[in-house]
Design a protein around this motif. Sequence first.
Motif, PDB file in Angstrom:
ATOM      1  N   GLN A  16      38.688  38.663  37.383  1.00 29.14           N
ATOM      2  CA  GLN A  16      39.397  39.783  38.049  1.00 29.14           C
ATOM      3  C   GLN A  16      39.310  41.080  37.254  1.00 29.14           C
ATOM      4  O   GLN A  16      39.007  42.123  37.809  1.00 29.14           O
ATOM      5  CB  GLN A  16      40.874  39.453  38.353  1.00 29.14           C
TER       6      GLN A  16
ATOM      7  N   HIS B 294      40.968  28.019  37.781  1.00 32.20           N
ATOM      8  CA  HIS B 294      41.794  29.122  37.272  1.00 32.20           C
ATOM      9  C   HIS B 294      41.714  29.128  35.745  1.00 32.20           C
ATOM     10  O   HIS B 294      42.017  28.122  35.110  1.00 32.20           O
ATOM     11  CB  HIS B 294      43.242  28.957  37.731  1.00 32.20           C
TER      12      HIS B 294
ATOM     13  N   CYS C 129      49.578  35.745  41.763  1.00 31.36           N
ATOM     14  CA  CYS C 129      48.839  36.885  41.230  1.00 31.36           C
ATOM     15  C   CYS C 129      49.347  38.098  42.010  1.00 31.36           C
ATOM     16  O   CYS C 129      49.528  38.018  43.230  1.00 31.36           O
ATOM     17  CB  CYS C 129      47.344  36.703  41.457  1.00 31.36           C
TER      18      CYS C 129
ATOM     19  N   ARG D  51      48.073  37.332  35.989  1.00 36.10           N
ATOM     20  CA  ARG D  51      47.074  36.266  35.991  1.00 36.10           C
ATOM     21  C   ARG D  51      47.388  35.155  34.995  1.00 36.10           C
ATOM     22  O   ARG D  51      46.789  34.081  35.041  1.00 36.10           O
ATOM     23  CB  ARG D  51      45.685  36.859  35.689  1.00 36.10           C
TER      24      ARG D  51
END
Length: 473
Positions: free
Chosen positions: A299, A272, A185, A311
């Motif tokens: 995020q 994730h 990231c 991402r």
Amino acid sequence: MGIVLDKDMDEARQGEAISMDSSKGGKKLYLESYGCAMNFSDSEVVASIMTNQGFSTTQDSEEADVVLINTCSIRENAEQRIRNRLTQFNKAKRQRPGMVIGILGCMAERLKKNLLEEEKLVDLVAGPDSYRDLPGLISEVEGGQKAVNVLLSRDETYADINPVRLDKNGVTGFVSITRGCDNMCSFCVVPFTRGRERSRDPHTIVQECAALFNAGYREVTLLGQNVDSYRWNMTSKGDIKDETKPTTNFAELLVMVAGVHPELRIRFSTSHPKDMTDDVLYAIANHKNICNYIHLPVQSGNSDILKKMNRGYTREWYMNRIDAIKRIIPDCGISTDIISGFCGETIEEHQDTLSIMREVEYDSAYMYKYSERPKTLAERKYEDNIPEDEKQRRLEEIIELQHGHSLKIHKAQIGQIQEVLVEKESRRSSEQLMGRTDKNHKVIFDRKDAKIGDYVMVKITDCNKASLRGEIV
Ligand code: 5AD
Ligand code: SF4
């Protein structure tokens, strides 16, 4: 991610010093931990290595022979806090010149020799994959040298080390299942400080969980930067994997750990969004002891920002994962991580973050201002051009919105009866206990006959944005 590893530990545990009942004789170690749950888990590995070398532990840094600080680099203010602490320890060292001061963890990796040579704040620097070498490094320092080992490994998982448990409650424990991160990231320093991702042998994970259960523990949190990319096969050694051999993925690992005992609750962090599969959701839905709670860092709610963050998903993909959670696990707690003021974020893009929060209605969130980190992709490629006060203003909007959602979700539980695992005495009164529901909501209630480690049924009677109140029924 969020454990960066995910969620940071409770503010109350930052800077916590270890202590063990067996602390007698030998040289004395003072070990303090900062940052995420993974760091606290690593400190338990460090304590194990050091006690095997005959060290005892102390909570008083002034009487220590060796002072170790397990550090965090995730944001600049985390590092500043640790520098201040190092300055304090150096004052103590002037009185006791034989004292060894060392830093462990992410700052050790990031700053390598700076802290030793330029700033002269420490005698020893050990990165996250070199803890087995600590006794040797300490001997080097005692022999008059400065000592450094910041080599990152492709296969170190500390799988065979039996961590010394440092959390005093004896009910909830961390078990690490992967180390490192391969995601890159663009804002994140972790791939640089913790190296390549590697998974740990599932049998050692199950054994560790079973040992915890037998020692009275009733909840384990499986830790990894990205638990969904957990993958093991018979030839796994670091990243060398023979795909022709049967593999264990994260959903399968969850089911294996769920089999340890029906009274052992299982949590995990961090998921994730790009990798979380429906199989994981079905594992949660089909096993009562896998908690209905997912930490799924978003995020940002804007696809362009997500792309710049590298991402690996869009807003639509993320919402598809949220819909899958809500469909497969109808009553699931969801939390997230949010960053305000990433490079070039416009007001409209910030509004998209607020709107995705409204769409999801998170139970809770860890919310941060963007902090540029050296060497990261974002530092090299984008300008950190949102002024500090504007980052702060956006953050406050995010926090205010989240507080409203947390309160609304808490209020909806008033009147319900929930199963709570008792973790510890409440901070306010020894007459009250604190525990968590399956969905990870904190509940405070009068003790009555309940003991720490019990499962109790609690009727929810009141709440605020941070926790629920209730009474045992
Ligand atoms: N600035 C601000 N927040 C960050 N995080 C990670 N790196 C940064 C950074 N440079 C946040 C992310 C991650 C959590 C653990 O910390 O939200 O999920
Ligand atoms: Fe988490 Fe991304 Fe950092 Fe890896 S690079 S630790 S996935 S935020």
